[in-house]
Design an enzyme around this catalytic site. Structure first.
Site, PDB file in Angstrom:
ATOM      1  N   ASP A  89       0.858  -1.208   0.103  1.00 33.96           N
ATOM      2  CA  ASP A  89      -0.127  -0.032   0.302  1.00 33.96           C
ATOM      3  C   ASP A  89       0.805   1.236  -0.036  1.00 33.96           C
ATOM      4  OD1 ASP A  89      -2.696   1.072   0.459  1.00 33.96           O
ATOM      5  OD2 ASP A  89      -1.765   2.168   2.150  1.00 33.96           O
TER       6      ASP A  89
ATOM      7  N   GLU B 235       1.579  -0.137  -5.022  1.00 32.33           N
ATOM      8  CA  GLU B 235       0.676   0.720  -5.412  1.00 32.33           C
ATOM      9  C   GLU B 235       1.501   2.072  -5.204  1.00 32.33           C
ATOM     10  OE1 GLU B 235      -3.593   2.875  -3.793  1.00 32.33           O
ATOM     11  OE2 GLU B 235      -1.635   2.110  -2.456  1.00 32.33           O
TER      12      GLU B 235
END
Length: 555
Positions: free
Chosen positions: A216, A284
């Site tokens: 993330d 990401e």
């Protein structure tokens, strides 16, 4: 209790045991809160996921990616971790997770999990100690800074979720950094003890059989130690980092993320994974107009991340020119990097809804866009429900739980509309997701698309996904070959995928009108049938109905 769909037999494909299985893999993202509830509390859980793994395996995917299931106060629904080494009770137990991994592996699928390393929950024991005073052993584990002489925040940095990225703490009489919610304080990656603690937590899951990690906000780890303020974005907001109503998009984020020190950490992370052959990473990257360049840098050299994805295909961009330019920019910049592409995920409006206004037959376009995505060079992430043609749910304000949407309602409605529960059975309450009231509403239009009905229809969107994923798996040119774009005009997009002595021509008509495409001189192809498209080729010219595709082997 509804009976589960038939479980698949273990997948018998050689790539499962290959250390490079991730190259060209199709990864199915599961949002645990919304996949399958097993105990009637209205929230999906790990036993529920395990129960449905046969359905996922039958799609033909190589891996599943689980969004966070760690212990959390759920202010950001698991992306605020308070214990990196345990399962939150609403999702189950560590034994439930181990059972899930065992079943996924039995069915021939790898298991990837989210790692939210840039920040923790403010209820994590590390932060509780860090905020106590300025001299405790973890005093420097988070990003603390003194106020300016006038009491204002140290920099002009903004939170992605709105407002300043600094929160005043009355215990230390200092500000702490939070790129997201104030309850998500940022860790200080300039502190080697923090880095070692995080890598140790990652290894905890590697030792439990995890095959990879989705990282993330992977470019948010480091901040500028000089605490310099960001300059304005001279070109104005692009919408790539945040919706137009969010001032976050008005800055050029050069000091609060994508710092050069991040490369060193990514190399350490890769070195850890290299000790566990066959494991992988997908990062990401949210970095505005620089995202593709950052993605290329982070996946180059074979010593950092294996894969990355950006938000370029997760927004409203569409059409031949946009797709060609996006893929070409990455291919040019990342000569040895590897991308991971997606149309949808848990953070954006579902692509069925985004693309529907461009089509007179959204279901037909959904089939076309899935085939286009699965024909790209790179790996692919599919988001739960896209294989059913699920669209974004337009929720009432009183149904919202996402703090991002609540903050910017009604101009931006947040992420709840793409996170509503998965449906399984047209005749069961709440579409078979739960026998208790779900945490988010289940709309009737989703229930009508439940897989128990689509499985019996060879022309359904679900049938098309299954068919094309299995086709991709059988063709090395598609899952690991090179890509060469062919000159085209209008709404027609064309390229060749090559691997060894095999080449497949892929031609897509993204428009609402029929179109012809002339193959390069001297090119002879044999049409590949059985993929649900009606385009044909004769005399070197491909005739494409609206929103249709052609696949042919070069002879």
């Amino acid at each position: 209790m509804n009976k589960p769909l038939p479980a698949s037999a273990p997948a018998a494909h050689s790539r499962f045991s290959s250390p490079t299985w991730w190259r060209g893999a199709v990864i199915y993202q599961i949002y645990p809160r919304s996949f399958q509830d097993s105990n009637g509390d209205g929230i999906g859980d790990l036993p529920g996921i395990t129960r449905r793994l046969g359905y996922v395996a039958d799609l033909g995917v190589d891996a599943i990616w689980l969004s966070p299931f760690f212990t959390s106060p759920m202010k950001d629904f698991g992306y605020d971790v308070s214990d990196y080494r345990d399962v939150d009770p609403i999702f189950g137990t560590l034994k439930d997770f181990e059972a899930l991994v065992d079943e996924a592996h039995r069915l021939g699928m790898k298991v990837m999990i989210d790692q939210v390393l840039s920040h923790t929950s403010d209820q994590h024991p590390w932060f509780a100690e860090s905020r106590r005073d300025k001299t405790n052993p973890k005093a420097d584990w988070y990003v603390w800074a003194d106020a300016k002489p006038d009491g204002t925040a140290p920099t002009n940095w903004l939170s992605v979720f709105g407002g300043p990225a600094w929160e005043w703490d009355s215990r230390r009489c200092q500000y702490y950094l939070h790129n997201f919610l104030a309850s998500q304080p940022d860790l200080n990656f300039h502190n080697d003890e923090v880095v070692e603690a995080l890598l140790s937590d990652v290894e905890f899951w590697l030792q439990r059989g995890v095959d990879g990690f989705r990282l993330d906000t992977v470019n948010y780890y480091f901040h500028d130690q000089e605490l310099r303020s960001n300059p304005p974005l001279e070109s104005g907001p692009t919408g790539n980092d945040a919706p137009a109503v969010n001032p976050y998009g008005r800055q050029l984020h050069v000091y609060d993320k994508t710092r050069p020190e991040n490369i060193g950490f990514l190399k350490k992370f890769r070195a850890l994974l290299d000790r566990y052959p066959g494991t992988t990473t997908v990062g990401e990257v949210g970095d505005g107009d620089r995202s593709l360049d950052t993605m290329a840098e982070y996946t180059s050299g074979g010593d950092k991340l294996h894969m990355c994805y950006t938000f370029d295909f997760l927004g409203n961009g569409y059409g031949r020119e946009f797709v060609t330019n996006t893929l070409t920019r990455f291919e040019t910049r990342a000569t040895d990097g590897w991308p991971c592409w997606a149309w949808s995920n848990h953070d954006v409006v579902r692509h069925y809804t985004r693309f529907a206004p461009k089509s007179t037959d959204p279901d037909r376009l959904a089939r076309l866009m899935s085939s286009l995505l699965l024909s790209f060079r790179g790996s692919v992430c599919l988001y739960q429900g896209e294989e059913l043609g699920l669209g974004e749910v337009d929720l009432a304000f009183e149904d919202l739980v996402d703090p991002y949407g609540i903050r910017f309602w009604p101009e931006f409605k947040g992420r709840d509309g793409c996170r509503t529960p998965m449906v399984w059975d047209r005749n069961a309450p709440y579409g078979g997701f739960s026998h208790g009231k779900p945490w988010l509403p289940v709309p009737a239009e989703h229930i009508a698309r439940a897989p128990d009905g689509q499985l019996a229809d060879p022309g359904s969107i679900l049938a098309h996904y299954r068919q094309f994923i299995h086709f991709r798996r059988s063709e090395p040119a598609l899952f690991e070959g090179d890509i060469e774009f062919l000159p085209s005009t209008g709404d027609v997009l064309a390229f060749v995928r090559r691997h060894g002595n095999t080449a497949i021509v892929c031609v897509f008509n993204l428009g609402p009108e029929a179109a012809d495409f002339a193959l390069p001189d001297g090119t002879t192809v044999e049409a590949i049938g059985g993929l649900g498209f009606t385009a044909s080729e004769a005399g070197g010219v491909v005739s494409l109905p609206p929103e249709d595709a052609f696949f042919g082997r070069v002879r």
